[in-house]
Design a protein around this motif. Structure first.
Motif, short mmCIF file in Angstrom:
data_model
loop_
_atom_site.label_atom_id
_atom_site.label_comp_id
_atom_site.label_asym_id
_atom_site.label_seq_id
_atom_site.Cartn_x
_atom_site.Cartn_y
_atom_site.Cartn_z
N GLY A 1 0.93 -1.13 0.03
CA GLY A 1 -0.02 -0.04 -0.06
C GLY A 1 0.84 1.26 0.01
N PRO A 2 0.35 2.38 -0.08
CA PRO A 2 1.01 3.58 -0.02
C PRO A 2 1.07 4.05 1.29
CG PRO A 2 -1.43 4.16 -0.12
CD PRO A 2 -1.21 2.50 -0.16
N GLN B 1 4.31 6.86 3.85
CA GLN B 1 5.38 7.76 3.95
C GLN B 1 6.51 7.36 4.37
OE1 GLN B 1 4.05 11.50 5.49
NE2 GLN B 1 2.05 11.57 4.19
N PRO C 1 11.94 6.23 0.00
CA PRO C 1 11.10 6.33 -1.47
C PRO C 1 11.94 5.17 -2.38
CG PRO C 1 11.35 8.41 -0.59
CD PRO C 1 12.16 7.51 0.49
N THR D 1 10.32 1.98 -3.12
CA THR D 1 9.08 1.71 -4.01
C THR D 1 9.19 0.75 -5.07
OG1 THR D 1 8.24 4.02 -3.65
CG2 THR D 1 7.55 3.25 -5.48
N GLN E 1 1.99 -3.93 -4.42
CA GLN E 1 2.63 -2.68 -4.50
C GLN E 1 2.90 -2.06 -3.32
OE1 GLN E 1 3.72 -1.41 -7.45
NE2 GLN E 1 4.64 0.55 -6.35
N VAL E 2 4.31 -1.41 -3.29
CA VAL E 2 4.63 -0.83 -2.00
C VAL E 2 4.88 0.67 -2.47
CG1 VAL E 2 6.17 -0.36 -0.32
CG2 VAL E 2 5.09 -2.67 -0.98
N THR E 3 4.27 1.76 -2.09
CA THR E 3 4.65 3.02 -2.58
C THR E 3 5.28 3.87 -1.33
OG1 THR E 3 3.32 2.94 -4.47
CG2 THR E 3 4.06 5.18 -3.96
N VAL E 4 6.32 4.35 -1.50
CA VAL E 4 6.88 5.08 -0.27
C VAL E 4 6.88 6.60 -0.59
CG1 VAL E 4 8.64 5.42 1.43
CG2 VAL E 4 7.98 3.08 0.35
N SER E 5 6.28 7.63 -0.12
CA SER E 5 6.47 9.01 -0.51
C SER E 5 7.20 9.79 0.59
CB SER E 5 5.07 9.61 -0.65
OG SER E 5 4.12 9.03 -1.34
#
Length: 121
Positions: free
Chosen positions: A10-11, A13, A86, A89, A116-120
């Protein structure tokens, strides 16, 4: 035949944690986690031996942050990811191998669909 399925992505930070899960229909000798970012080659992350619990990781970027573990009763392998960056990701895949703790993609015969891995930042 061996079927694997990943979940838990998941998304998030930067600095957050995630735990990915991989459930397999049948245990192989070892299970590995790989990741692939757009435009990049699939990268080995870590692997664990079902019987011994031994694990291996070769990338300095994940050592000390990622931990692999198993729950034999549930036929599940986990990837605990801490202090996410980040650059982490990617799509994360689990895979089964009849080899012991191989870091080579071609040694894995069974693959999940990825999570999916999304790092902001």
């Amino acid at each position: 035949q061996v079927h694997l399925r990943e979940s838990g992505g998941g998304p998030v930070q930067a600095g957050d944690s995630l735990r990915l899960s991989c459930t397999t229909s049948r245990r192989t000798s070892s299970v590995g986690w790989f990741r692939q970012a757009p435009g990049k080659e699939r990268e080995f992350v870590t692997a664990i031996n079902w019987n011994t619990g031994d694990s291996t990781s070769i990338s300095d970027s994940v050592k000390g942050r990622f931990t692999i573990s198993t729950d034999k009763a549930k036929n599940t392998v986990y990837l605990q990811m801490n202090s996410l960056k980040p650059e982490d990701t990617a799509t994360y895949y689990c895979a089964g191998s009849w080899y012991d703790l191989s870091t080579v993609t071609s040694r894995y015969d069974y693959w999940g669909q990825g999570t999916q891995v999304t790092v902001s930042s």
